[in-house]
Scaffold this active site. Structure first.
Site, short mmCIF file in Angstrom:
data_model
loop_
_atom_site.label_atom_id
_atom_site.label_comp_id
_atom_site.label_asym_id
_atom_site.label_seq_id
_atom_site.Cartn_x
_atom_site.Cartn_y
_atom_site.Cartn_z
N VAL A 57 -46.12 -22.35 -4.95
CA VAL A 57 -46.30 -22.88 -6.22
C VAL A 57 -46.39 -24.60 -6.03
O VAL A 57 -47.20 -25.00 -6.72
CB VAL A 57 -44.99 -22.66 -7.06
CG1 VAL A 57 -44.90 -23.40 -8.36
CG2 VAL A 57 -45.03 -21.07 -7.37
N THR B 87 -48.24 -4.07 2.54
CA THR B 87 -48.62 -5.21 1.47
C THR B 87 -50.11 -5.88 2.09
O THR B 87 -51.14 -6.11 1.24
CB THR B 87 -47.83 -6.67 1.55
OG1 THR B 87 -46.56 -6.17 1.11
CG2 THR B 87 -48.28 -7.60 0.58
N ASP C 8 -38.16 -6.92 9.13
CA ASP C 8 -38.30 -6.18 10.28
C ASP C 8 -38.97 -6.68 11.79
O ASP C 8 -38.74 -6.24 12.71
CB ASP C 8 -39.04 -4.95 10.21
CG ASP C 8 -38.58 -4.03 9.01
OD1 ASP C 8 -37.35 -3.93 9.12
OD2 ASP C 8 -39.29 -3.41 8.58
N MET D 178 -31.36 -1.61 10.34
CA MET D 178 -32.61 -1.24 10.09
C MET D 178 -33.80 -1.45 10.79
O MET D 178 -33.42 -2.16 12.23
CB MET D 178 -32.70 -2.19 8.65
CG MET D 178 -32.18 -1.32 7.36
SD MET D 178 -32.73 -2.43 5.92
CE MET D 178 -32.15 -1.27 4.60
N GLN E 157 -27.87 -5.87 5.26
CA GLN E 157 -28.69 -6.46 6.00
C GLN E 157 -29.82 -7.56 5.45
O GLN E 157 -29.97 -8.60 6.04
CB GLN E 157 -29.44 -5.83 7.36
CG GLN E 157 -28.34 -4.99 8.00
CD GLN E 157 -29.10 -3.72 8.62
OE1 GLN E 157 -29.91 -3.93 9.66
NE2 GLN E 157 -29.18 -2.68 8.16
O1 F6P Z 1 -39.13 -2.79 5.81
C1 F6P Z 1 -37.84 -3.23 5.33
C2 F6P Z 1 -37.02 -2.06 5.59
O2 F6P Z 1 -35.61 -2.76 5.00
C3 F6P Z 1 -36.79 -1.39 6.98
O3 F6P Z 1 -36.20 -1.93 7.82
C4 F6P Z 1 -36.35 -0.14 6.26
O4 F6P Z 1 -36.69 1.07 7.12
C5 F6P Z 1 -36.92 0.06 4.69
O5 F6P Z 1 -37.33 -1.31 4.42
C6 F6P Z 1 -36.04 0.65 3.91
O6 F6P Z 1 -36.55 0.76 2.73
P1 F6P Z 1 -35.98 0.91 1.11
O7 F6P Z 1 -35.27 -0.01 0.99
O8 F6P Z 1 -37.17 1.18 0.34
O9 F6P Z 1 -35.04 2.02 1.07
#
Ligand code: F6P
Length: 324
Positions: free
Chosen positions: A27, A108, A131, A173, A256
């Site tokens: 922005v 995305t 990730d 994750m 996380q």
């Molecule tokens: O892509 C980010 C992430 O946090 C991954 O590490 C995980 O597998 C996924 O999203 C979890 O998705 P949601 O929050 O939609 O359950």
């Protein structure tokens, strides 16, 4: 090349700490270059529904330190259809938005790429995902905060592990990527790290637990969530093989992904936000702005979204050496 007058910015996919810092940078850079900026709410869902808000200097005040995304986010099924994308395009036309900054990950950018090819709307992507699984950037926005969140959580888990002489399986994750597990595992001093990129050799883990020093009371095993074997499966196997160990499973989950972004993530988001807007002004499109060796680097969307399957072998070796 037609000059750009109004930029739309949106976040899509899983939220990541630092997305707000990226929105702020987009922005403010747009305003700096005398462009108008519109915030598109809830990613592609909001684009399809026409949920647009004009943004000014003040709309992004006091957000650099906030996790999540003020623009909200979704994973849109409708945008995967040509009809959904047509609705989105009509809204962009109506609001005279002639270029986009997309903040998100693989899904995305896949959507942005199809949209560019179908409707010709220039888009530059910013890597926003915890990730760190995109090609063309050393780090994604949100990754540093996420691994610090993991390390902070494991430091606390260690207190219990140590006090009770327990083995802790900690699941983190990463969808199909072990990059969160690998780096936070090293940072948290994990005894072993199981990630999808290197086949989960459960026998090797058993050997490690057997051979481990007898005076080692507590142990942390870091496991990446995965389609095939997550923390639950590993914990069950360890319990069956070592019934005399006091074994616990801790799944860290969305803890996380939340909280204040680290300074590294804020600076990364700020640098990339500036780069994205200036790239659009220069006529770039269909690329993700990333940082490689501390320099801004652009990667075509179709390359950026190829899954990282090669892991730095030196990092895996470090785990082996340091878990003595
Ligand atoms: O892509 C980010 C992430 O946090 C991954 O590490 C995980 O597998 C996924 O999203 C979890 O998705 P949601 O929050 O939609 O359950």
């Amino acid at each position: 090349m037609e000059s750009i007058r109004k930029i739309g910015v949106y976040t899509s996919g899983g939220d990541a700490p630092g997305m707000n810092a990226a929105i702020r940078a987009v922005v403010r850079t747009a305003l700096y270059h005398n462009l108008e900026v519109t915030g598109i709410m809830r990613g592609y869902e909001g684009m399809i529904a026409g949920e647009f808000i004009p943004m000014n200097r003040k709309s992004v005040a006091n957000i650099i330190q906030r996790g999540g995304t003020i623009l909200k986010t979704t994973r849109s099924e409708e945008f995967k259809t040509p009809e959904g994308r047509m609705k989105a395009f009509e809204h962009l036309k109506k609001h005279k938005i002639d270029a986009l900054v997309a903040i998100g990950g693989e899904g995305t950018f896949t959507g942005a790429n199809v949209f560019l090819q179908e409707h010709g709307v220039p888009v530059i992507g910013l890597p926003g995902t915890i990730d760190n699984d995109l090609i063309g950037t050393d780090f994604t926005i949100g990754y540093d905060t996420a691994i610090n969140n993991v390390v902070n959580a494991v430091d606390r888990i260690r207190d219990t592990a140590e006090s009770h002489d327990r083995v802790f399986i900690v699941e983190v994750m990463g969808r199909d990527s072990g990059l969160i597990a690998l780096r936070s595992g090293i940072g948290a001093g994990a005894e072993a790290i199981l990630i999808p990129e290197s086949e989960t050799d459960i026998e090797a883990l058993f050997r490690r637990l057997e051979e481990g020093r007898r005076d080692k009371a507590s142990r942390i095993i870091m496991v990446a969530e995965g389609r095939h074997a997550g923390g639950f499966e590993v914990a069950e196997k360890v319990k069956a093989r070592f019934p005399h160990f006091d074994t616990r499973l801790s799944i860290l989950g969305h803890i996380q992904r939340g909280g204040r972004p680290t300074c590294m993530d804020r600076v990364l988001a700020s640098r990339l936000g500036v780069a994205a807007v200036e790239a659009l002004i220069q006529g770039r499109k269909g690329e993700m702005a990333g940082i490689v060796n501390n320099n801004i680097h652009f990667t075509p969307f179709h390359n950026a979204i190829k899954h990282i399957s090669e892991i730095n072998p030196n990092l895996l070796r470090i785990v082996d050496i340091l878990s003595l």
